[in-house]
Design a protein around this motif. Structure first.
Motif, PDB file in Angstrom:
ATOM      1  N   ASP A 108       0.827  -1.202   0.000  1.00  0.00           N
ATOM      2  CA  ASP A 108       0.000   0.000   0.000  1.00  0.00           C
ATOM      3  C   ASP A 108       0.865   1.257   0.000  1.00  0.00           C
ATOM      4  O   ASP A 108       0.510   2.270  -0.613  1.00  0.00           O
ATOM      5  CB  ASP A 108      -0.914  -0.025   1.225  1.00  0.00           C
ATOM      6  N   PHE A 109       1.989   1.188   0.684  1.00  0.00           N
ATOM      7  CA  PHE A 109       2.883   2.342   0.784  1.00  0.00           C
ATOM      8  C   PHE A 109       3.639   2.588  -0.523  1.00  0.00           C
ATOM      9  O   PHE A 109       3.793   3.732  -0.964  1.00  0.00           O
ATOM     10  CB  PHE A 109       3.875   2.105   1.923  1.00  0.00           C
ATOM     11  N   SER A 110       4.079   1.510  -1.147  1.00  0.00           N
ATOM     12  CA  SER A 110       4.964   1.656  -2.308  1.00  0.00           C
ATOM     13  C   SER A 110       4.280   1.428  -3.642  1.00  0.00           C
ATOM     14  O   SER A 110       4.826   1.798  -4.684  1.00  0.00           O
ATOM     15  CB  SER A 110       6.126   0.665  -2.180  1.00  0.00           C
ATOM     16  N   ALA A 111       3.090   0.803  -3.618  1.00  0.00           N
ATOM     17  CA  ALA A 111       2.380   0.418  -4.849  1.00  0.00           C
ATOM     18  C   ALA A 111       3.241  -0.489  -5.720  1.00  0.00           C
ATOM     19  O   ALA A 111       3.092  -0.529  -6.946  1.00  0.00           O
ATOM     20  CB  ALA A 111       1.944   1.656  -5.639  1.00  0.00           C
ATOM     21  N   ALA A 112       4.169  -1.226  -5.060  1.00  0.00           N
ATOM     22  CA  ALA A 112       5.035  -2.144  -5.808  1.00  0.00           C
ATOM     23  C   ALA A 112       4.276  -3.420  -6.148  1.00  0.00           C
ATOM     24  O   ALA A 112       3.340  -3.812  -5.458  1.00  0.00           O
ATOM     25  CB  ALA A 112       6.277  -2.467  -4.976  1.00  0.00           C
ATOM     26  N   LYS A 113       4.678  -4.047  -7.217  1.00  0.00           N
ATOM     27  CA  LYS A 113       4.096  -5.312  -7.620  1.00  0.00           C
ATOM     28  C   LYS A 113       4.857  -6.453  -6.939  1.00  0.00           C
ATOM     29  O   LYS A 113       6.095  -6.478  -6.955  1.00  0.00           O
ATOM     30  CB  LYS A 113       4.160  -5.479  -9.132  1.00  0.00           C
ATOM     31  N   PRO A 114       4.138  -7.390  -6.326  1.00  0.00           N
ATOM     32  CA  PRO A 114       4.831  -8.513  -5.663  1.00  0.00           C
ATOM     33  C   PRO A 114       5.720  -9.280  -6.637  1.00  0.00           C
ATOM     34  O   PRO A 114       5.354  -9.500  -7.797  1.00  0.00           O
ATOM     35  CB  PRO A 114       3.681  -9.382  -5.149  1.00  0.00           C
ATOM     36  N   SER A 115       6.877  -9.650  -6.160  1.00  0.00           N
ATOM     37  CA  SER A 115       7.837 -10.346  -7.005  1.00  0.00           C
ATOM     38  C   SER A 115       8.726 -11.215  -6.132  1.00  0.00           C
ATOM     39  O   SER A 115       8.853 -10.982  -4.918  1.00  0.00           O
ATOM     40  CB  SER A 115       8.691  -9.339  -7.784  1.00  0.00           C
ATOM     41  N   LEU A 116       9.328 -12.221  -6.740  1.00  0.00           N
ATOM     42  CA  LEU A 116      10.229 -13.113  -6.021  1.00  0.00           C
ATOM     43  C   LEU A 116      11.690 -12.717  -6.181  1.00  0.00           C
ATOM     44  O   LEU A 116      12.583 -13.410  -5.673  1.00  0.00           O
ATOM     45  CB  LEU A 116      10.041 -14.557  -6.508  1.00  0.00           C
ATOM     46  N   ASP A 117      11.969 -11.604  -6.890  1.00  0.00           N
ATOM     47  CA  ASP A 117      13.364 -11.222  -7.101  1.00  0.00           C
ATOM     48  C   ASP A 117      13.935 -10.567  -5.851  1.00  0.00           C
ATOM     49  O   ASP A 117      13.224 -10.169  -4.929  1.00  0.00           O
ATOM     50  CB  ASP A 117      13.511 -10.316  -8.314  1.00  0.00           C
ATOM     51  N   SER A 118      15.252 -10.443  -5.836  1.00  0.00           N
ATOM     52  CA  SER A 118      15.958  -9.913  -4.668  1.00  0.00           C
ATOM     53  C   SER A 118      15.672  -8.440  -4.432  1.00  0.00           C
ATOM     54  O   SER A 118      15.711  -7.964  -3.294  1.00  0.00           O
ATOM     55  CB  SER A 118      17.461 -10.130  -4.827  1.00  0.00           C
ATOM     56  N   THR A 119      15.381  -7.699  -5.486  1.00  0.00           N
ATOM     57  CA  THR A 119      15.124  -6.260  -5.328  1.00  0.00           C
ATOM     58  C   THR A 119      13.871  -6.025  -4.502  1.00  0.00           C
ATOM     59  O   THR A 119      13.858  -5.189  -3.581  1.00  0.00           O
ATOM     60  CB  THR A 119      14.972  -5.594  -6.705  1.00  0.00           C
ATOM     61  N   PHE A 120      12.809  -6.756  -4.807  1.00  0.00           N
ATOM     62  CA  PHE A 120      11.573  -6.606  -4.040  1.00  0.00           C
ATOM     63  C   PHE A 120      11.791  -6.995  -2.573  1.00  0.00           C
ATOM     64  O   PHE A 120      11.338  -6.300  -1.653  1.00  0.00           O
ATOM     65  CB  PHE A 120      10.474  -7.476  -4.658  1.00  0.00           C
ATOM     66  N   GLY A 121      12.492  -8.086  -2.335  1.00  0.00           N
ATOM     67  CA  GLY A 121      12.764  -8.511  -0.962  1.00  0.00           C
ATOM     68  C   GLY A 121      13.601  -7.503  -0.202  1.00  0.00           C
ATOM     69  O   GLY A 121      13.361  -7.235   0.982  1.00  0.00           O
ATOM     70  N   ALA A 122      14.601  -6.924  -0.877  1.00  0.00           N
ATOM     71  CA  ALA A 122      15.448  -5.929  -0.215  1.00  0.00           C
ATOM     72  C   ALA A 122      14.654  -4.682   0.138  1.00  0.00           C
ATOM     73  O   ALA A 122      14.814  -4.106   1.223  1.00  0.00           O
ATOM     74  CB  ALA A 122      16.624  -5.574  -1.119  1.00  0.00           C
ATOM     75  N   GLN A 123      13.780  -4.251  -0.780  1.00  0.00           N
ATOM     76  CA  GLN A 123      12.970  -3.068  -0.508  1.00  0.00           C
ATOM     77  C   GLN A 123      11.969  -3.332   0.616  1.00  0.00           C
ATOM     78  O   GLN A 123      11.731  -2.464   1.463  1.00  0.00           O
ATOM     79  CB  GLN A 123      12.242  -2.650  -1.779  1.00  0.00           C
ATOM     80  N   LEU A 124      11.387  -4.538   0.632  1.00  0.00           N
ATOM     81  CA  LEU A 124      10.472  -4.896   1.717  1.00  0.00           C
ATOM     82  C   LEU A 124      11.197  -4.914   3.055  1.00  0.00           C
ATOM     83  O   LEU A 124      10.698  -4.376   4.059  1.00  0.00           O
ATOM     84  CB  LEU A 124       9.845  -6.263   1.433  1.00  0.00           C
TER      85      LEU A 124
END
Length: 658
Positions: A108-124
Motif C-alpha cells: 500500500d505504501f509503495s504500490a510495488a508489484k509482488p515479485s520473487l526477485d531480490s530487489t523486491f525482498g530488499a525493498q520490503l
C-alpha cells in the motif's frame, strides 16, 4: 443453544458480523476506493483493512482470555488450561495476520508489484526496518510468535501474569499507527487509541473465553466466573466509552463531522457499543444471580450470542474507520514554528500566575488512573463502614488530596508547560517523587484492600490476592528495603537527567509516561520505607530512618545545586530551540529548575523528618505504656524491684563461687 454448539457458533457469529460490517463500511466510506495515483490494487485495498480486523479480533482472544483467566479461574483446572490454549491459538492467528498486514502495508505504501526477485525482498526488508510503520508490524509479528509459544508452555500463576502483561504491551505499538500521528493533538489521539484497543481486547476476549469454558464448568461455578468477568467488563466498558469519545472528538472536530461518511460509520460503532453495554447491564444486574436456573441460563447465553454479534459489528466498523479519512484532517502549516516541529503543537501562551490554575492538558491515561483510584478507595471505605469497621478519616482525606495533586500535575499546567520550560518539568518531577507520595502513603491502600475486599476461598485470585501476592514477592522485598528504596530515590535523579533517558521522555510520549510512573513509584517506595503504615518486610529503627533521611536530603540538595551550577543546557536541541519569546532564557530557566529541585524537594523531606520523629516519640510512649501495664498486672512495683535486687545478688554470688 447448547454449550458445545455455542462454542463454535459464538466465534463464527462474531467473525461473520465483523466481516459484514467492514465490507459495508469500506464501501460506504470509500476506504477501499481506487486511488488516482499509485493505486496498490483491490487485493491490497480490501485485504489490508480485513487483515487488520483479524489482528484486532485475535488480539482480543490473546489478551482478554489471559486477563479473565488470571482474575476468574483457578490455576491447574481444566478451564484455566482452555484459556491458555485459546490464548496460544489466538496468538498464532495474531502472528500470521500481523505479518500479512506488514506485507500488505508495504504494498500500500509503495504500490510495488509482488515479485520473487531480490530487489523486491530488499525493498520490503528496508521498509520493515527503517520506517515507523514497518518496524511496528515487524515488532508486533515477532511478539505474537513469542506469545504463541509462551501461552502454550506456561501454566503457573506467575508465568501467566507475565505473559498477559507482554500480550497487552504488544498492542501498544499498534496504537501509534493511523491518523492520530498527523494531528497536533497527537498525544491525546494516540493515548486514547491505545486505551481503546486495550479495553476492547480485554472486554471481547473475556466474553469469548466465557463461551469456550462453559462446557467444562458446572452451573454454580460458571455463575461465579461470569460475575467476576462482568466486573472486568464493566471497567473495560468505561475505558472503551471514554477513550472512544475522546478519539471521536479528535477525528470529527465538531458535530458537523457527523454528516460525513466517517461520522456515519462512527455512529454505527457507537450504537453497537451502547447495545453491548445495555446487554451487559442486563445480565450483570438480573441474570447472573439466577444463572443456576435452567430458564435463566438459556436466556443468558442467547444474550451472550447477541452481544458477540454486536461486538463483531463494532470491530468491523472500527477497522474500517482506520481506512476512512476523517472530516477534521488537520493539515500542518506550510511554515512550522520550532515548537510545532518538536512537539507537533503550537507554543502555549506565556505562563502567568493565573495560568497555574486555568491551563489544562489532559492526559487520558492519568485521568483514568486518578478517577479509578478515588472511586475504588471510597468504595472500600464505604464497604468497611457498612459492616461496622472503622477507617480513619484523615487517611481518606490525604489519599484524595494526593490523587487530586497527581491529577493537577499530569493533566494540568505542569503537563501543559513541561515540554517547553525545564523549570516546570522539574517542579512536576519534584511533586511526583516527593509531595504526592507524602500524601498517598498515609492513605494505606494495601491495608484498605486487605480489609475491604473479601477473601476468595475457591483457589482463584481476585484483586486482594494479587495485591498481597505482589507485596510479598522477593522483588517487593528487595525494592522496599530502606537502603534500596533510598538508592533508587536519589540514584534515579542523577541517572535520568545525566543520560539520554531525559531526552527520550521529551521526544517520545511513551518515555514521558514511563518517567511519570517511575518517579511516582520510587518516591512512594522511599516514603513507605520511612513512615508507611502498610506492611513491609523490613524497616529500619527510628534512628536509622533519620540518618537515612538526612543522607538523602544532602544528596538531593547537592543534585539541585549541581543543576544550578551547570554551564551547559540539558537537551539543548530541545529547550534551546523552542523559539520562546516570553519568559526567562533557557539557561536561566534551567537555573530556576535547579533551585526548584533544591527547595521543593527539601520541604517534603523536612516534613518526613518531623513525621519520623513524631512516630518515634509515639512509639516510645506506647512501649512505656506497655511496660507500665505489665508492671500493674504483675503486682506491687516495690516488690518487683526487691525481687530484681535479689536476683542480681544471687547472680553475683554464683559468679564469685565459680
Amino acid at each position: 443453544m447448547n454449550s458445545r454448539a455455542l462454542r463454535v457458533a459464538g466465534p463464527a457469529i462474531l467473525l461473520a458480523a465483523a466481516l459484514a460490517a467492514i465490507v459495508w463500511a469500506l464501501a460506504f466510506g470509500g476506504g477501499a476506493a481506487p486511488l488516482e495515483l499509485a493505486d496498490p490494487g483491490p487485493v491490497v485495498r480490501w485485504g489490508l483493512p480485513i487483515a487488520t480486523m483479524v489482528v484486532n479480533l485475535s488480539a482480543a482472544g490473546m489478551c482478554g482470555t489471559l486477563v479473565a483467566a488470571l482474575f476468574a479461574l483457578r490455576s491447574g483446572d481444566k478451564p484455566f488450561e482452555i484459556a491458555l490454549t485459546a490464548a496460544s491459538i489466538s496468538a498464532a492467528v495474531f502472528t500470521i495476520a500481523s505479518a500479512l498486514v506488514g506485507y500488505l502495508g508495504y504494498l500500500d505504501f509503495s504500490a510495488a508489484k509482488p515479485s520473487l526477485d531480490s530487489t523486491f525482498g530488499a525493498q520490503l526488508g528496508q521498509w520493515l526496518v527503517q520506517t515507523e510503520a514497518g518496524r511496528t508490524w515487524l515488532i508486533t509479528t515477532i511478539a505474537g510468535a513469542a506469545l504463541t509459544v509462551l501461552a502454550f508452555a506456561v501454566r503457573s500463576w506467575t508465568a501467566t501474569l507475565f505473559v498477559a502483561l507482554l500480550a497487552l504491551a504488544t498492542l501498544v505499538p499498534m496504537g501509534t499507527q493511523g491518523h492520530s500521528g498527523e494531528l497536533s493533538t497527537h498525544n491525546v489521539a494516540t493515548t486514547s487509541l491505545i486505551l481503546h484497543m486495550l479495553g476492547a481486547a480485554v472486554w471481547l476476549g473475556g466474553l469469548v473465553l466465557m463461551v469456550f469454558i462453559r462446557p467444562a464448568m458446572k452451573r454454580r461455578g460458571m455463575a461465579d466466573v461470569l460475575s467476576r468477568y462482568s466486573t472486568i467488563a464493566l471497567v473495560a466498558f468505561v475505558v472503551v466509552a471514554v477513550s472512544g469519545t475522546v478519539r471521536a472528538a479528535v477525528g470529527l472536530g465538531g458535530w458537523s463531522g457527523l454528516d460525513s461518511a466517517y461520522g456515519t460509520i462512527l455512529l454505527v460503532k457507537v450504537v453497537a457499543l451502547l447495545v453491548i453495554g445495555f446487554l451487559g447491564a442486563v445480565y450483570r444486574t438480573r441474570l447472573i444471580a439466577r444463572l443456576r436456573e435452567d430458564d435463566a441460563s438459556r436466556r443468558f447465553w442467547w444474550l451472550v450470542t447477541l452481544e458477540l454479534a454486536f461486538m463483531g459489528i463494532a470491530s468491523g466498523a472500527a477497522a474500517a474507520l482506520a481506512r476512512t479519512a476523517p472530516p477534521n484532517v488537520e493539515q500542518l502549516p506550510d511554515v512550522q514554528t520550532p515548537a510545532e516541529i518538536l512537539t507537533s503543537s503550537p507554543l502555549p501562551p506565556e505562563l502567568t500566575i493565573a495560568r497555574w490554575f486555568t491551563e489544562w492538558n489532559i492526559d487520558l491515561l492519568w485521568l483514568f488512573v486518578c478517577a479509578f483510584a478515588i472511586f475504588f478507595y471510597l468504595a472500600g471505605v464505604r464497604r468497611l463502614r457498612r459492616r461496622g469497621d472503622a477507617w480513619p478519616v484523615y487517611r481518606t482525606i490525604l489519599w484524595i488530596l494526593g490523587i487530586l495533586l497527581l491529577f493537577w500535575v499530569t493533566c494540568g499546567p505542569v503537563n501543559a508547560y513541561s515540554d517547553y520550560l525545564f523549570s516546570v518539568h522539574m517542579v512536576g518531577h519534584m511533586l511526583l517523587t516527593m509531595a504526592i507520595p507524602l500524601l498517598l502513603v498515609p492513605g494505606s491502600p494495601v491495608t484498605l484492600i486487605a480489609r475491604a475486599v473479601a477473601k476468595r476461598g475457591d483457589g482463584t485470585r481476585g484483586g486482594r490476592e494479587w495485591v498481597l501476592w505482589a507485596v510479598h514477592t522477593p522483588f517487593a522485598r528487595v525494592v522496599t528495603n530502606p537502603f534500596v528504596a533510598a538508592g533508587l530515590f536519589v540514584g534515579s535523579l542523577w541517572v535520568f537527567y545525566y543520560t539520554d533517558l531525559f531526552r527520550w521522555s521529551l521526544y517520545d510520549h511513551l518515555g514521558h509516561e514511563w518517567m511519570t510512573v517511575h518517579f511516582l513509584i520510587t518516591g512512594y517506595l522511599f516514603v513507605q520505607s520511612l513512615v508507611g503504615i502498610d506492611p513491609v518486610p523490613y524497616r529500619l529503627p527510628y534512628p536509622g530512618r533519620l540518618i537515612t533521611l538526612i543522607a538523602v536530603m544532602a544528596i538531593h540538595a547537592f543534585f539541585g545545586i549541581a543543576i544550578m551550577m551547570q554551564s551547559g543546557l540539558f537537551v539543548a536541541e530541545w529547550f534551546g530551540s523552542m523559539g520562546r519569546t516570553w519568559g526567562a532564557t533557557p539557561l536561566q530557566d534551567q537555573y530556576v529548575g535547579g533551585g526548584a529541585a533544591w527547595s521543593i524537594g527539601e520541604i517534603p523531606t523536612l516534613i518526613l523528618a518531623i513525621t519520623v520523629a513524631i512516630q518515634w516519640s509515639r512509639n516510645d510512649e506506647r512501649a512505656q505504656r506497655r511496660r507500665d501495664r505489665a508492671v500493674d498486672r504483675s503486682g506491687d512495683t516495690e516488690l518487683d524491684d526487691y525481687n530484681a535486687r535479689l536476683a542480681a545478688l544471687a547472680e553475683r554470688d554464683a559468679r564469685a563461687r565459680r
